[in-house]
Design a protein around this motif. Structure first.
Motif, PDB file in Angstrom:
ATOM      1  N   UNK A  47       0.827  -1.219   0.000  1.00 35.64           N
ATOM      2  CA  UNK A  47       0.000   0.000   0.000  1.00 35.64           C
ATOM      3  C   UNK A  47       0.855   1.260   0.000  1.00 35.64           C
ATOM      4  N   UNK A  48       2.009   1.168   0.630  1.00 38.23           N
ATOM      5  CA  UNK A  48       2.863   2.351   0.748  1.00 38.23           C
ATOM      6  C   UNK A  48       3.604   2.711  -0.547  1.00 38.23           C
ATOM      7  N   UNK A  49       3.434   1.884  -1.609  1.00 44.11           N
ATOM      8  CA  UNK A  49       4.157   2.178  -2.866  1.00 44.11           C
ATOM      9  C   UNK A  49       3.505   3.320  -3.653  1.00 44.11           C
ATOM     10  N   UNK A  50       2.215   3.574  -3.415  1.00 37.99           N
ATOM     11  CA  UNK A  50       1.588   4.716  -4.116  1.00 37.99           C
ATOM     12  C   UNK A  50       0.372   5.198  -3.330  1.00 37.99           C
ATOM     13  N   UNK A  51      -0.024   6.439  -3.601  1.00 32.38           N
ATOM     14  CA  UNK A  51      -1.201   7.008  -2.903  1.00 32.38           C
ATOM     15  C   UNK A  51      -2.471   6.249  -3.275  1.00 32.38           C
ATOM     16  N   UNK A  52      -2.531   5.860  -4.553  1.00 29.63           N
ATOM     17  CA  UNK A  52      -3.716   5.140  -5.044  1.00 29.63           C
ATOM     18  C   UNK A  52      -3.866   3.816  -4.286  1.00 29.63           C
ATOM     19  N   UNK A  53      -2.744   3.096  -4.136  1.00 25.46           N
ATOM     20  CA  UNK A  53      -2.768   1.828  -3.400  1.00 25.46           C
ATOM     21  C   UNK A  53      -3.145   2.057  -1.931  1.00 25.46           C
ATOM     22  N   UNK A  54      -2.653   3.154  -1.375  1.00 31.42           N
ATOM     23  CA  UNK A  54      -2.928   3.460   0.032  1.00 31.42           C
ATOM     24  C   UNK A  54      -4.431   3.691   0.226  1.00 31.42           C
ATOM     25  N   UNK A  55      -5.032   4.466  -0.699  1.00 28.77           N
ATOM     26  CA  UNK A  55      -6.486   4.718  -0.620  1.00 28.77           C
ATOM     27  C   UNK A  55      -7.262   3.404  -0.712  1.00 28.77           C
TER      28      UNK A  55
END
Length: 697
Positions: free
Chosen positions: A216-224
Motif C-alpha cells: 500500500x505504501x508504494x503509491x497514494x492510489x494503493x494506500x487509498x
C-alpha cells in the motif's frame, strides 16, 4: 554457453555467516537448472563452487566463485562467497560486482554475527536483498522465531513471502503469502497445490497484512484502496513488491531446505521476478578525456567498458581476470585499453566460469560477468575501455589486513621461489600483503587472521611446492640516549710497513628528533682531524646506527659532534677514522644513559555496546591507554586507544572470541616512547643470550 541481453541478467551474491549453507544453496540452484547431473555435497568435496584443495579439505569456502545459473530464459550469475571473517576481501570483491544479495540464514542457528555483517555490507553498497532461511527440514527449527529476530533488528521492511507446512514435525510444504495458497512438495523440488492447515491461518493473516501494508505504501492510489478494504490482485502485489525490493524498502524472507531441493525453485523464480537487471542500477566512471562523469549504467548502446573485480592466478587453471561489463558489448576479438596502466590488451577469448570450468562465449553484454585469460598488465581494480573513450571506474574498498606474522623459508635457497609465489598470491588476494622489514632483518606476512595465514602456508606448499614457517614477528624497537657523553675513540695498529691510525674525540647528546637516526656536526679547529676524514667519521656513524650497542636495534635521535682528535701523516686512512668513530660511538652511546624505545600504535576498536567493558579491560591488560569512546549510532561503541605494538600480537583472534566475531579493529603507527624497565631488561637479555649462542657455535 548462450549470450544473454542485459535485461535477462541477474547478478546475485550469496552472503551469510560461515556454515549457514550458501554453497549448498548454490549447488541446489545449479542442479535444478540442469547444470549438474548430481547434487554435490560440501562434506564430499564435490560442489561446483568449492573447487580449491583447501576448500575441499576444510569443508568451507575460501574464495568467491561464480556459477551462471540459467533459469526461465534468465541467466542468474550466482556469486558464492565465504562466510568466515578471515576471507572478507573475497566477499567485498563479489559484492562490488553484484546487483542484489541473498542473505542465507541457518534456521537452526538463527540470526548470527555474519548475518548482521552481510546486512551492513548490503546497506553500504545499497544492494536490494532477500533473506533465505535454510535447514527447514531439521527438527526444532522455528521459522517464526527467525522472522521475529529479523523484524526486531530491521523493523517493518522484513516481509515473509512463505512459511512452512509441517506434518508430524516433518517439513512437507509451504504457504505462499502473496497467493494465499498452500503447496506440498513432491520429488526433485516439484510441488502441488494443497489445503492450508487451519492452525496456520493466523500466521497467514499476520504475514499477509504485513505484506499488504508494505504494498500500500508504494503509491497514494494503493494506500487509498488499502484503507477502503480493497483487495490487490496477485499481479499488482508482485509488481509493487518488485519496486519495493529494488529500492530496499521491503526485504522478503523465503525459506527451504536446499539439501532436499525444497524452496530453491521458488527462490530462483523470486530472483528473476523481484531483483533488478543490471540496467536498473547506476554505474559511473570518470572519462579520462573530458574529466567528467561517464554514466555507463550498464547500457549496451554506449562505448564498451568494463572493470576487473577479481583475479585468479592458479598454476593449474592459469590467470583469469573476472570482469563486469559496465557498458557496450565486449567481443572476444576486441582490443581494449587498460586505462590504469595505459597499455592495450588483445582479448583473444572471452569466458564464463562455472566454478573452475571455463566456457568460451563470443560476447558479453553490459551488466554481464565473465572472465578473460592471460591479460598481462591487468590487476584487480583496473578498468578496461576503448582507446577512443577511456573510462576509469572506482575500485572496490577492500579491508586492510592487520594480523602480522614473520615468515622464513624452511629450505635455504627457496627465498626467490617464495617471493615469486607470494607476488602471484597477493595479486589474487588483496587482503594479503608481504613485506620486507630490512631494519629488523625479517620478512612479514599480513592477513585477515591466523586461519587466513595458515591457508596461505598450505597453498604455497600445495600450489608452488615451497615451505615457509610462521612465527611471532620481531617488534621494531629503537635505541636512543637520554644524557650527554664525551668520549674518544682511537684505532691504532702497527704491523710492518704502513700501520693504521685514527683518533677522534666526540660528544654525543639527544637530538630531540626521533624520526632521524643521527645528526652529525664537526667543530674541529686547527686541523686536528683533516677535512678529508670527516666523511669517514660520518660513514662510521651510518654503520653504527643500523645496529645499536644496547640490543642491536636501529638507533634514533642522536646528535654526534666531532670536536677534536689527531692523525698520523703516513698511517692515517679513511678506514682507520671509520673504526675510531665506531669505537667512540659504542662507548659514547653506552655512557649517555641509553634506553629502548617501543613503537606505539593508535588503535580504533568498534564493538557492540554490550562488549565495551570486556574490551576496555583487555586493552588495559595490554598496557593500552584509552583516549576516548564514541557511539557510532548503530548500537556500537568506537574505542580509541594508544597501545604498544608489542601487545597487539594475536589481537584479532582475542577480539573475535571476546565479541563472538562482531568486533572490528584497525591501527596505525603513532610514535615511539620509552619502554618500561622490565621490557627493556627482557629485550637486552634476549640479545645477550643470542650473542652468547652465536659465540658458542
Amino acid at each position: 554457453m548462450d549470450v544473454y541481453r542485459t535485461d535477462r541478467i541477474r547478478n546475485v551474491v550469496l552472503l551469510g555467516h560461515g556454515g549457514s549453507g550458501k554453497t549448498t544453496l548454490a549447488e541446489a540452484m545449479a542442479y535444478l537448472a540442469g547444470m549438474t547431473s548430481r547434487l554435490g555435497r560440501v562434506e564430499d568435496g564435490n560442489t561446483v563452487s568449492d573447487f580449491d584443495k583447501e576448500e575441499i579439505k576444510r569443508h568451507f569456502s575460501i574464495s568467491a566463485s561464480l556459477i551462471p545459473v540459467p533459469w526461465d530464459k534468465v541467466k542468474i550469475n550466482v556469486l558464492d562467497t565465504p562466510g568466515y571473517f578471515d576471507f572478507v576481501g573475497e566477499v567485498e570483491e563479489a559484492v562490488s560486482a553484484a546487483d542484489a544479495a541473498i542473505i542465507v540464514v541457518s534456521g537452526k542457528a538463527g540470526v548470527q554475527v555474519g548475518t548482521q555483517k552481510a546486512w551492513n555490507l548490503c546497506e553500504k553498497y545499497k544492494l536490494p536483498r532477500m533473506l533465505f532461511v535454510t535447514d527447514m527440514d531439521m527438527d526444532d527449527v522455528s521459522y517464526r522465531k527467525v522472522v521475529e529476530e529479523l523484524t526486531e533488528l530491521y523493523g517493518k521492511k522484513i516481509a515473509p513471502l512463505h512459511f512452512p507446512i509441517r506434518e508430524d514435525g516433518k517439513f512437507v510444504g509451504y504457504v505462499n503469502v502473496v497467493k494465499q495458497a498452500g503447496r506440498k512438495y513432491i520429488d526433485r523440488g516439484g510441488k502441488q497445490e494443497c489445503e492450508i492447515p487451519e492452525y496456520l491461518n493466523e500466521y497467514l493473516e499476520k504475514y499477509h497484512d504485513i505484506l499488504m501494508e508494505s504494498v500500500a505504501e508504494t503509491s497514494e492510489e494503493f494506500m487509498d484502496r488499502y484503507f477502503e478494504g480493497d483487495e490487490f490482485s496477485v499481479t499488482e502485489v508482485s509488481a509493487a513488491l518488485a519496486t519495493n525490493v529494488q529500492d530496499g524498502s521491503i526485504v522478503p524472507v523465503c525459506m527451504g531446505a536446499p539439501v532436499s531441493l525444497r524452496g530453491v525453485s521458488n527462490l530462483l523464480d523470486d530472483i528473476c521476478g523481484y531483483f533488478p537487471s543490471p540496467d536498473k542500477r547506476s554505474c559511473n566512471g570518470i572519462s579520462q578525456k573530458t574529466n567528467e562523469i561517464f554514466e555507463a549504467n550498464y547500457d549496451f548502446a554506449k562505448a564498451k567498458s568494463a572493470y576487473v573485480w577479481k583475479t585468479i592466478v592458479d598454476p593449474f587453471i592459469g590467470k583469469y581476470s573476472f570482469i563486469k561489463v559496465a557498458s557496450g558489448v565486449i567481443k572476444s576479438d576486441d582490443t581494449l585499453l587498460n586505462v590504469e596502466k595505459g597499455e592495450e590488451e588483445r582479448l583473444n577469448k572471452l569466458y564464463v566460469l562455472e566454478g573452475s570450468k571455463p566456457y568460451e562465449v563470443p560476447e558479453l553484454h553490459a551488466g554481464d560477468i565473465g572472465a578473460i585469460a592471460k591479460l598481462n598488465s591487468v590487476q584487480t581494480g583496473d578498468s578496461l575501455a576503448t582507446k577512443t573513450a577511456p573510462v576509469l571506474y572506482p575500485k572496490a574498498v577492500i579491508s586492510t589486513p592487520y594480523t602480522c606474522k614473520r615468515y622464513k623459508a624452511v629450505k635455504k635457497g627457496d627465498e626467490d621461489k617464495i617471493s615469486q609465489a607470494l607476488a602471484k598470491m597477493t595479486s589474487e588476494d588483496k587482503t594479503l600483503r608481504a613485506e620486507n622489514d630490512s631494519a629488523n632483518r625479517q620478512t612479514l606476512l599480513y592477513g585477515m587472521g591466523d586461519q587466513h595465514l595458515d591457508i596461505i602456508v598450505n597453498k604455497l606448499k600445495d600450489r608452488y611446492k615451497v615451505d615457509i614457517e610462521l612465527s611471532k614477528p620481531k617488534v621494531p624497537f629503537r635505541e636512543t640516549i637520554r644524557k650527554n657523553s664525551d668520549v674518544e675513540g682511537k684505532h691504532k695498529k702497527q704491523s710492518g710497513g704502513h700501520g693504521q691510525y685514527g683518533h677522534v674525540k666526540m660528544r654525543f647528546a639527544p637530538s630531540g628528533d626521533l624520526e632521524t637516526p643521527y645528526e652529525f656536526e664537526q667543530v674541529v679547529v686547527g686541523g686536528a682531524v683533516p677535512k678529508n676524514y670527516f666523511p669517514a667519521v660520518e660513514k662510521g656513524l651510518q654503520e653504527c646506527v643500523l645496529k645499536g650497542p644496547l640490543a642491536s636495534y636501529p638507533v634514533v635521535g642522536v646528535k654526534a659532534t666531532l670536536y677534536d682528535g689527531s692523525y698520523h701523516p703516513v698511517d692515517s686512512s679513511e678506514m682507520a677514522f671509520k673504526m675510531a668513530t665506531i669505537l667512540a660511538f659504542k662507548k659514547g652511546f653506552m655512557d649517555a644513559s641509553p634506553v629502548l624505545l617501543e613503537p606505539i600504535v593508535s588503535m580504533k576498536v568498534t564493538v557492540p555496546d554490550k562488549y565495551t567493558g570486556d574490551v576496555m579491560g583487555d586493552l588495559n591488560k595490554r598496557r593500552g591507554r584509552v583516549l576516548g569512546m564514541n557511539p557510532d549510532h548503530d548500537g556500537n561503541t568506537v574505542i580509541e586507544a594508544d597501545i604498544p605494538m608489542l601487545e597487539i600480537y594475536g589481537y584479532s583472534t582475542d577480539l573475535r572470541s571476546m565479541t563472538g566475531g562482531s568486533g572490528d579493529f584497525s591501527y596505525e603507527f603513532a610514535r615511539y616512547e620509552q619502554a618500561p624497565a622490565d621490557i627493556q631488561k627482557k629485550e637486552i637479555e634476549a640479545r645477550a643470550a643470542k650473542d652468547d649462542g652465536a659465540e658458542d657455535k
